[in-house]
Design an enzyme around this catalytic site. Structure first.
Site, mmCIF file in Angstrom:
data_model
loop_
_atom_site.group_PDB
_atom_site.id
_atom_site.type_symbol
_atom_site.label_atom_id
_atom_site.label_comp_id
_atom_site.label_asym_id
_atom_site.label_seq_id
_atom_site.Cartn_x
_atom_site.Cartn_y
_atom_site.Cartn_z
ATOM 1 N N GLY A 14 0.765 -1.233 0.000
ATOM 2 C CA GLY A 14 0.000 0.000 0.000
ATOM 3 C C GLY A 14 0.799 1.288 0.000
ATOM 4 O O GLY A 14 0.235 2.354 0.240
ATOM 5 N N TRP A 51 2.246 3.025 -2.532
ATOM 6 C CA TRP A 51 1.783 3.944 -3.574
ATOM 7 C C TRP A 51 0.385 4.461 -3.249
ATOM 8 O O TRP A 51 0.092 5.641 -3.419
ATOM 9 C CB TRP A 51 1.787 3.254 -4.937
ATOM 10 C CG TRP A 51 3.125 3.177 -5.585
ATOM 11 C CD1 TRP A 51 4.346 3.157 -4.967
ATOM 12 C CD2 TRP A 51 3.396 3.107 -6.991
ATOM 13 N NE1 TRP A 51 5.349 3.071 -5.897
ATOM 14 C CE2 TRP A 51 4.796 3.038 -7.141
ATOM 15 C CE3 TRP A 51 2.584 3.076 -8.123
ATOM 16 C CZ2 TRP A 51 5.410 2.957 -8.402
ATOM 17 C CZ3 TRP A 51 3.192 2.992 -9.377
ATOM 18 C CH2 TRP A 51 4.585 2.941 -9.514
ATOM 19 N N ASP A 111 -5.041 -5.738 -5.602
ATOM 20 C CA ASP A 111 -3.879 -6.624 -5.502
ATOM 21 C C ASP A 111 -4.349 -8.044 -5.230
ATOM 22 O O ASP A 111 -5.428 -8.265 -4.663
ATOM 23 C CB ASP A 111 -2.923 -6.174 -4.396
ATOM 24 C CG ASP A 111 -1.504 -6.712 -4.620
ATOM 25 O OD1 ASP A 111 -0.620 -5.922 -4.997
ATOM 26 O OD2 ASP A 111 -1.283 -7.922 -4.437
ATOM 27 N N ASP A 120 -6.941 -11.292 -8.461
ATOM 28 C CA ASP A 120 -5.929 -11.394 -9.508
ATOM 29 C C ASP A 120 -6.402 -10.618 -10.732
ATOM 30 O O ASP A 120 -7.407 -10.970 -11.352
ATOM 31 C CB ASP A 120 -5.716 -12.869 -9.854
ATOM 32 C CG ASP A 120 -4.549 -13.102 -10.796
ATOM 33 O OD1 ASP A 120 -4.142 -12.151 -11.502
ATOM 34 O OD2 ASP A 120 -4.047 -14.247 -10.839
ATOM 35 N N ASP A 146 2.253 -0.997 -10.271
ATOM 36 C CA ASP A 146 3.551 -1.489 -9.804
ATOM 37 C C ASP A 146 3.536 -3.017 -9.800
ATOM 38 O O ASP A 146 4.270 -3.662 -9.059
ATOM 39 C CB ASP A 146 3.838 -0.944 -8.401
ATOM 40 C CG ASP A 146 5.322 -0.956 -8.061
ATOM 41 O OD1 ASP A 146 6.152 -0.854 -8.991
ATOM 42 O OD2 ASP A 146 5.665 -1.058 -6.870
ATOM 43 N N LYS A 171 5.089 -0.077 -14.116
ATOM 44 C CA LYS A 171 6.384 -0.757 -14.030
ATOM 45 C C LYS A 171 6.586 -1.586 -15.287
ATOM 46 O O LYS A 171 5.688 -2.308 -15.727
ATOM 47 C CB LYS A 171 6.437 -1.662 -12.800
ATOM 48 C CG LYS A 171 7.742 -2.444 -12.675
ATOM 49 C CD LYS A 171 7.718 -3.394 -11.495
ATOM 50 C CE LYS A 171 7.856 -2.654 -10.194
ATOM 51 N NZ LYS A 171 7.990 -3.585 -9.042
#
Length: 206
Positions: A60, A62, A80, A96, A121, A161
């Site tokens: 957590g 970000w 997440d 997911d 990310d 990312k």
């Protein structure tokens, strides 16, 4: 035996890490917050009143930073596959992102073409083999990119990312066809030996 030595080395690096110490001192959940903060300080990505989605959010860092910058206004949704402790003014989806039902749950929360900023990310569980890890990582980037193209409002932004390797150039080219500005950032908090970088795409063109 090698794994034990490697684990010990990683733990030593972790506890000696200036960003780990800084995060602990400043009350952030992870050192990763400083990757986002460095980019946001330069680009002014996060503002009050925005609609923001954070993929790969746990633990957590970000999301915590984005919540602070948004000052309780706007909408912030984090997702997440791992649990995440609650944060103020944050809606969290446990699941997911690769699964259709989880993606649909997220889409149901964010009306199409209302998303100001997509943060991702996300990274796969690393095996240590680039031949396995890079394609897995690129697949996550592709999924994030597809979501952004469906949900971003005109002029919206994306920060994801991305790992150097097969498929990197193609994804950058694809982003440049859809956004006004595309740059690659390697924040100071990214470990030098890591292949991770961040693709920043600003000004989405429908």
């Amino acid at each position: 035996m090698n794994r034990t030595k490697s684990s010990k080395r990683w733990l030593q690096e972790h506890f000696d890490d200036v960003y780990v110490k800084k995060a602990q001192a400043e009350g952030y959940r992870s050192r990763a917050v400083y990757k986002l903060k460095e980019i946001d300080d330069k680009e002014s990505l996060i503002k009050p009143g925005m609609t923001v989605v954070d993929l790969g959010a746990s633990p957590g860092g970000w999301t915590q930073y984005a919540s602070e910058k948004m000052k309780g206004s706007g909408r912030l949704v984090a997702l997440d596959i791992l649990p995440m402790d609650a944060l103020p003014n944050v809606e969290f989806i446990l699941g997911d992102f690769r699964e259709d039902n989880v993606l649909q749950e997220l889409i149901n929360l964010i009306p199409q073409r209302t998303l100001d900023l997509l943060l991702s990310d996300m990274a796969p569980n690393m095996s240590g083999s680039s031949a396995i890890d890079i394609p897995r990582a690129m697949y996550l980037v592709e999924l994030a990119f597809d979501f952004a193209e469906k949900m971003l409002k005109p002029g919206g932004n994306m920060l994801v990312k991305i790992f150097h390797g097969s498929g990197f150039d193609e994804l950058v080219k694809q982003a440049r066809a859809s956004f006004e500005k595309v740059v690659i950032r390697k924040p100071s908090a990214s470990r030098s030996r890591s292949k991770e970088t961040y693709l920043l795409a600003k000004g989405y063109n429908l």
